[in-house]
Design a protein around this motif. Sequence first.
Motif, PDB file in Angstrom:
ATOM      1  N   GLN A 181     -28.521 -21.199  16.597  1.00  0.00           N
ATOM      2  CA  GLN A 181     -27.001 -21.941  16.696  1.00  0.00           C
ATOM      3  C   GLN A 181     -27.354 -23.362  15.752  1.00  0.00           C
ATOM      4  OE1 GLN A 181     -25.653 -22.453  20.707  1.00  0.00           O
ATOM      5  NE2 GLN A 181     -24.061 -21.262  19.970  1.00  0.00           N
ATOM      6  N   THR A 182     -26.198 -23.830  15.064  1.00  0.00           N
ATOM      7  CA  THR A 182     -26.521 -24.856  14.498  1.00  0.00           C
ATOM      8  C   THR A 182     -26.103 -26.016  15.606  1.00  0.00           C
ATOM      9  OG1 THR A 182     -24.127 -25.182  14.055  1.00  0.00           O
ATOM     10  CG2 THR A 182     -25.610 -24.077  12.243  1.00  0.00           C
ATOM     11  N   GLU A 183     -26.388 -27.458  15.318  1.00  0.00           N
ATOM     12  CA  GLU A 183     -26.394 -28.302  16.400  1.00  0.00           C
ATOM     13  C   GLU A 183     -24.986 -28.630  16.533  1.00  0.00           C
ATOM     14  OE1 GLU A 183     -27.447 -32.061  15.055  1.00  0.00           O
ATOM     15  OE2 GLU A 183     -27.180 -33.437  16.869  1.00  0.00           O
ATOM     16  N   THR A 184     -24.010 -28.333  15.795  1.00  0.00           N
ATOM     17  CA  THR A 184     -22.455 -28.335  16.134  1.00  0.00           C
ATOM     18  C   THR A 184     -21.976 -27.227  16.967  1.00  0.00           C
ATOM     19  OG1 THR A 184     -22.448 -28.926  13.969  1.00  0.00           O
ATOM     20  CG2 THR A 184     -20.150 -28.409  14.768  1.00  0.00           C
ATOM     21  N   GLU A 185     -22.619 -26.002  16.489  1.00  0.00           N
ATOM     22  CA  GLU A 185     -22.360 -24.959  17.350  1.00  0.00           C
ATOM     23  C   GLU A 185     -22.892 -25.074  18.996  1.00  0.00           C
ATOM     24  OE1 GLU A 185     -22.468 -21.171  14.436  1.00  0.00           O
ATOM     25  OE2 GLU A 185     -24.227 -21.836  15.129  1.00  0.00           O
ATOM     26  N   TRP A 186     -23.886 -25.776  18.911  1.00  0.00           N
ATOM     27  CA  TRP A 186     -24.629 -26.216  20.342  1.00  0.00           C
ATOM     28  C   TRP A 186     -24.044 -27.053  21.137  1.00  0.00           C
ATOM     29  CZ3 TRP A 186     -27.536 -25.600  24.459  1.00  0.00           C
ATOM     30  CH2 TRP A 186     -28.130 -26.717  25.031  1.00  0.00           C
ATOM     31  N   LEU A 187     -23.239 -27.973  20.546  1.00  0.00           N
ATOM     32  CA  LEU A 187     -22.776 -29.161  21.383  1.00  0.00           C
ATOM     33  C   LEU A 187     -21.690 -28.782  21.976  1.00  0.00           C
ATOM     34  CD1 LEU A 187     -23.229 -32.345  18.753  1.00  0.00           C
ATOM     35  CD2 LEU A 187     -24.479 -31.784  21.017  1.00  0.00           C
ATOM     36  N   GLY A 188     -21.399 -29.518  23.286  1.00  0.00           N
ATOM     37  CA  GLY A 188     -20.273 -29.285  24.040  1.00  0.00           C
ATOM     38  C   GLY A 188     -20.587 -28.057  24.882  1.00  0.00           C
ATOM     39  N   TYR A 189     -19.667 -27.208  24.776  1.00  0.00           N
ATOM     40  CA  TYR A 189     -19.807 -25.845  25.519  1.00  0.00           C
ATOM     41  C   TYR A 189     -20.234 -24.628  24.439  1.00  0.00           C
ATOM     42  CZ  TYR A 189     -18.501 -27.763  30.108  1.00  0.00           C
ATOM     43  OH  TYR A 189     -18.614 -28.417  31.214  1.00  0.00           O
ATOM     44  N   GLY A 190     -20.533 -25.021  23.169  1.00  0.00           N
ATOM     45  CA  GLY A 190     -20.766 -24.138  22.267  1.00  0.00           C
ATOM     46  C   GLY A 190     -21.869 -22.987  22.759  1.00  0.00           C
ATOM     47  N   TRP A 191     -22.683 -23.517  23.483  1.00  0.00           N
ATOM     48  CA  TRP A 191     -24.043 -22.599  24.042  1.00  0.00           C
ATOM     49  C   TRP A 191     -23.598 -21.340  24.415  1.00  0.00           C
ATOM     50  CZ3 TRP A 191     -24.327 -21.670  29.068  1.00  0.00           C
ATOM     51  CH2 TRP A 191     -23.536 -22.736  30.205  1.00  0.00           C
ATOM     52  N   LEU A 192     -22.138 -21.340  25.172  1.00  0.00           N
ATOM     53  CA  LEU A 192     -21.446 -20.183  25.910  1.00  0.00           C
ATOM     54  C   LEU A 192     -21.385 -19.012  24.599  1.00  0.00           C
ATOM     55  CD1 LEU A 192     -19.113 -21.473  28.319  1.00  0.00           C
ATOM     56  CD2 LEU A 192     -21.007 -20.185  28.842  1.00  0.00           C
ATOM     57  N   ASP A 193     -20.956 -19.629  23.567  1.00  0.00           N
ATOM     58  CA  ASP A 193     -21.169 -18.799  22.530  1.00  0.00           C
ATOM     59  C   ASP A 193     -22.265 -17.783  21.990  1.00  0.00           C
ATOM     60  OD1 ASP A 193     -18.404 -19.431  22.336  1.00  0.00           O
ATOM     61  OD2 ASP A 193     -18.718 -20.627  20.694  1.00  0.00           O
ATOM     62  N   ALA A 194     -23.478 -18.302  22.338  1.00  0.00           N
ATOM     63  CA  ALA A 194     -24.574 -17.760  21.969  1.00  0.00           C
ATOM     64  C   ALA A 194     -25.133 -16.593  23.147  1.00  0.00           C
ATOM     65  CB  ALA A 194     -25.866 -18.718  21.747  1.00  0.00           C
ATOM     66  N   ILE A 195     -23.886 -16.465  24.438  1.00  0.00           N
ATOM     67  CA  ILE A 195     -24.507 -15.451  25.329  1.00  0.00           C
ATOM     68  C   ILE A 195     -23.796 -14.114  24.973  1.00  0.00           C
ATOM     69  CG2 ILE A 195     -24.148 -15.255  27.902  1.00  0.00           C
ATOM     70  CD1 ILE A 195     -24.488 -18.293  28.133  1.00  0.00           C
ATOM     71  N   HIS A 196     -24.508 -13.258  25.489  1.00  0.00           N
ATOM     72  CA  HIS A 196     -23.792 -11.651  25.290  1.00  0.00           C
ATOM     73  C   HIS A 196     -22.524 -11.793  25.795  1.00  0.00           C
ATOM     74  CE1 HIS A 196     -23.592  -7.477  25.740  1.00  0.00           C
ATOM     75  NE2 HIS A 196     -24.778  -7.245  24.783  1.00  0.00           N
ATOM     76  N   PRO A 197     -21.550 -11.058  25.086  1.00  0.00           N
ATOM     77  CA  PRO A 197     -20.216 -11.142  25.708  1.00  0.00           C
ATOM     78  C   PRO A 197     -20.217 -10.608  27.316  1.00  0.00           C
ATOM     79  CG  PRO A 197     -20.387 -10.495  23.825  1.00  0.00           C
ATOM     80  CD  PRO A 197     -21.663 -10.334  23.984  1.00  0.00           C
ATOM     81  N   ASP A 198     -20.981  -9.519  27.527  1.00  0.00           N
ATOM     82  CA  ASP A 198     -21.178  -9.045  28.960  1.00  0.00           C
ATOM     83  C   ASP A 198     -21.545  -9.848  30.011  1.00  0.00           C
ATOM     84  OD1 ASP A 198     -20.112  -6.742  27.567  1.00  0.00           O
ATOM     85  OD2 ASP A 198     -22.015  -5.556  27.781  1.00  0.00           O
ATOM     86  N   ASP A 199     -22.287 -10.964  29.423  1.00  0.00           N
ATOM     87  CA  ASP A 199     -23.154 -11.805  30.513  1.00  0.00           C
ATOM     88  C   ASP A 199     -22.399 -13.062  30.404  1.00  0.00           C
ATOM     89  OD1 ASP A 199     -24.694  -9.780  30.444  1.00  0.00           O
ATOM     90  OD2 ASP A 199     -26.159 -10.689  29.444  1.00  0.00           O
ATOM     91  N   ARG A 200     -21.657 -13.533  29.453  1.00  0.00           N
ATOM     92  CA  ARG A 200     -20.726 -14.663  29.411  1.00  0.00           C
ATOM     93  C   ARG A 200     -20.310 -15.415  30.614  1.00  0.00           C
ATOM     94  NH1 ARG A 200     -18.018 -17.602  24.282  1.00  0.00           N
ATOM     95  NH2 ARG A 200     -16.960 -19.178  25.566  1.00  0.00           N
ATOM     96  N   ALA A 201     -19.398 -14.542  31.112  1.00  0.00           N
ATOM     97  CA  ALA A 201     -18.750 -15.014  32.224  1.00  0.00           C
ATOM     98  C   ALA A 201     -19.371 -15.328  33.352  1.00  0.00           C
ATOM     99  CB  ALA A 201     -17.454 -13.824  32.595  1.00  0.00           C
ATOM    100  N   TYR A 202     -20.608 -14.388  33.674  1.00  0.00           N
ATOM    101  CA  TYR A 202     -21.622 -14.600  34.760  1.00  0.00           C
ATOM    102  C   TYR A 202     -22.372 -15.909  34.527  1.00  0.00           C
ATOM    103  CZ  TYR A 202     -26.504 -14.134  36.523  1.00  0.00           C
ATOM    104  OH  TYR A 202     -27.381 -14.441  37.154  1.00  0.00           O
ATOM    105  N   PHE A 251     -29.704 -13.822  31.510  1.00  0.00           N
ATOM    106  CA  PHE A 251     -28.741 -13.118  30.862  1.00  0.00           C
ATOM    107  C   PHE A 251     -29.211 -13.053  29.434  1.00  0.00           C
ATOM    108  CE2 PHE A 251     -27.526 -17.697  31.443  1.00  0.00           C
ATOM    109  CZ  PHE A 251     -27.900 -18.177  30.000  1.00  0.00           C
ATOM    110  N   ARG A 252     -28.557 -12.225  28.564  1.00  0.00           N
ATOM    111  CA  ARG A 252     -28.792 -12.135  27.199  1.00  0.00           C
ATOM    112  C   ARG A 252     -28.361 -13.216  26.141  1.00  0.00           C
ATOM    113  NH1 ARG A 252     -26.564  -6.066  27.485  1.00  0.00           N
ATOM    114  NH2 ARG A 252     -25.574  -7.128  29.027  1.00  0.00           N
ATOM    115  N   LEU A 253     -29.098 -13.474  25.317  1.00  0.00           N
ATOM    116  CA  LEU A 253     -28.988 -14.537  24.421  1.00  0.00           C
ATOM    117  C   LEU A 253     -29.079 -14.271  22.965  1.00  0.00           C
ATOM    118  CD1 LEU A 253     -28.025 -17.508  25.047  1.00  0.00           C
ATOM    119  CD2 LEU A 253     -30.444 -18.024  24.984  1.00  0.00           C
ATOM    120  N   ARG A 254     -28.206 -14.719  22.247  1.00  0.00           N
ATOM    121  CA  ARG A 254     -28.411 -14.227  20.962  1.00  0.00           C
ATOM    122  C   ARG A 254     -29.605 -14.750  20.283  1.00  0.00           C
ATOM    123  NH1 ARG A 254     -25.233 -12.202  17.434  1.00  0.00           N
ATOM    124  NH2 ARG A 254     -23.236 -12.794  18.584  1.00  0.00           N
TER     125      ARG A 254
END
Lengths: 753, 124
Positions: A207-228, A247-250
Amino acid sequence: MVAQDREDVPPWPRGETGMAVRIRDRAWTETPLGAIGHWPQSLKTVVDLMLASSSMMSLVWGEEAIHLYNDRFTELLREHHVDALGQSAFQTFARSRDVFAADIAAGMAGKSARLQAQRYPVQRNGRLEDAWFDVDYAPVRDEAGRVAGVLWTLRETTAQVLAERTLRESEARHRLLIGSWAQAVWETDPDGVVVTDSPSWRAYTGQTETEWLGYGWLDAIHPDDRAYAERQWREAMTIRGLVDAEFRLRAPDGGWRWTNVRAGPVLDAEGRIEKWAGINIDIDARKRAETALRDSEAKYRALFESMDEAYAVVEVLRDDHGRWADFRFVEVNPAFLQHTGMPWPVGQTATELLGTPNPHWTKLYGQVLDTGRSIRVEESEPTLDRLFDLNIFPLDTGLHHVAVLFTNITERRRIEERVRASEAWLHLLVEGIPQLVWRSAELGQWSWASSQWQAFTGQSLTASIGRGWLDAVCSDDHDAVLRAWDGASLSGRIDVEFRVRRASDGAYVWHHMRAMPVRDDARRIVEWLGTTTDVQQLKELQERQSILVDELQHRTRNLIGVVRSMADKTARSSADLSDFRLRFRDRLESLARVQGLLSRLHDVDRVMFDDLIRTELSAINGGLDHVSLTGPAGVRLRSSTVQTLAMALHELATNAVKYGALGQATGHLAVTWSLEPMGDDGQPWLHIDWRESGVAMPPAGSAPKGTGQGRELIERALPYQLRARTSYQHGPDGVLCAISLPVSASKEVGAYG
Amino acid sequence: MAERTLSGCHILVAEDEFLIADDLRIELGEADAVVVGPVGTLREALEMARSERRIDGAILDVNLGGDLAYPVADILIERRIPLIFTTGYDGGALPTRFATVARCEKPTTITRIAQAIGRVIHRE
């Protein structure tokens, strides 16, 4: 001097304890400072200040750095067992001179300084320890304004320094530790929002720093695991607890990696959440291994449950002496029950299950544990009445676990034995019958031949295989044999005759080959099974029979020819029909008699002359009353001659009855014969002499009666047909007839009768 | 007709049965044929077939006292002398080289044998 002090001035320094007393009582005159009474006021003032201070203070005075100090400072020196008072500091602290010499020099040069965390070695608890001090030093001037000494104020900070150092080391260790197994380290604000960069996170996820900041880290999580993952995080926020989630991470390469996130709140002194700190630990390898293991275990479990072979894990048990004594079933699969017919055995020992200890199996299992080697063995279990084929192998020698993989082969073995017995029986049959048995592929490609073929032809089994057997077949018959095989698959049979060379004498012997195809379920011909039978004798018999039939036809037809001819001749010489009837019947009966003689014979037998003459004469009225027969018995006549000779004898006898010796009371017939073993032509000859006597002969010149046909037979037919030499004449009192003819070469000549 | 045809012909008769041979002799004689033989053995028949200068036709009994008369037939065929076989055997029993040779199966009348040899000679 004391008295003097008392007298002149009040004692100095004042005070009744500690350092004040010691300074007062010290013999200063021996020191560079000289008598205390002569000390400059500046010195005395500083000493008073020092004694009054609760701080740790120390003063060095003069070039020699004469050392003075207060009670607090004394504590530092206590275990050094030195009396530093009034001594040169250089001397007292010789070992750490390099630490402070420069500072004293600086102080003497008029400088002052604050030194933090100065390290001075101090004897404490029986050993020299590092001690740290915050140090102030400042120059002390005398009355002339010159720097005369340096005043030190020390505050010990050893505990503080050590605490800080411990902390520092601890932090370094943690950093090292975290860095070694965490792939990402990060922090959030007290509300769990990412506000600071984490290079390790970015490296780990891409992830880039922009993607990482805030709650962006959730986007790096596997869709099936994100809610969990999000739920876990929010719960931790709510309860201010620790986060431990997987969980699984990109991954930067676009794939997914399993990660373990651990985070917790960092509290400030007041117990408020200052921030959240977290790390990500990569557990992808472990997770994959776990999955693989789970899959593998599931597979093995499924295999274990569904396989046809029985499987059991047993724990082999020792007795009190450490010997293998029994075993207990730890695990079995469903097939185990089918193969053994036993009830569910898990948890029970063999003794409990079978009712008796089972040393046999125990020994086998123990042996596997002792040697660590698996064994393959067939064993029967009498209590179960079953036979097993077993693979026993060590599973866990520590737990004394042995695994057994086996099948119940009782029925199979029974069938095998039956098949073996049947095969042996068949083999016996095949080897025992006179036929040569063989197996063949298409087109006469033999795959096997019974031993009879080898014995007959002298070919080895190997030599007869394929089309090698044709080498033993007469080359004239090859075409017929190959034709039979070419047409075999169409006709579905082989039926051919050919000659086979017999090894014992090289003769070619007729054989009959018959074969039927063995077919599979699809009616395709798999192979041919056939026999080759010696038909030489049969063939010879058939030929012989055929010759005999031909011979019979020949004889019968000739006989009829003879009968007709006889009828013609009889008719010609008969006076009337009744005469014909009598004479013809008479001749026919004679012919029948001789046929009777002939028909009784076996193939190699011959009609004996004595039989023939007796038979013929016996048929005549009056029989042998007037007859004498003299000659050897057993003279064998050629079959071809019997009929004609018999007819001739019949004519002679008939005439004798009508006109000669057998018709008159005084007449006599003498038949004598002899055998000449070696005649003119090298053959045996029979000489027959027919002599009638006592017969009243008709007058000379008158024609003899009834002799026409008899004479013709004797004088013409016998020479013609039998190569006989004959004579026929009328003697004075009867007919004289001599017949000589070649007879069968006889080995047996009976006694003269 | 047979008599006229055989008139003056020299006919070899080989027949082991005397009575039949004698009947043939008489029958052929009545037809004005000249009988060569008759002979009853293979040896004599061979001798006749080889050495007799004139033979116009031959009547051969296939079986001469147990010997087959084929060698006699071979000589006659080589001499282009027409012949017939008299035989007690069935038709199939003769060697194939005699397939064209006429046969009279016994029993048959002497007259028919005489007629048969007449036809064979006439065809020549």
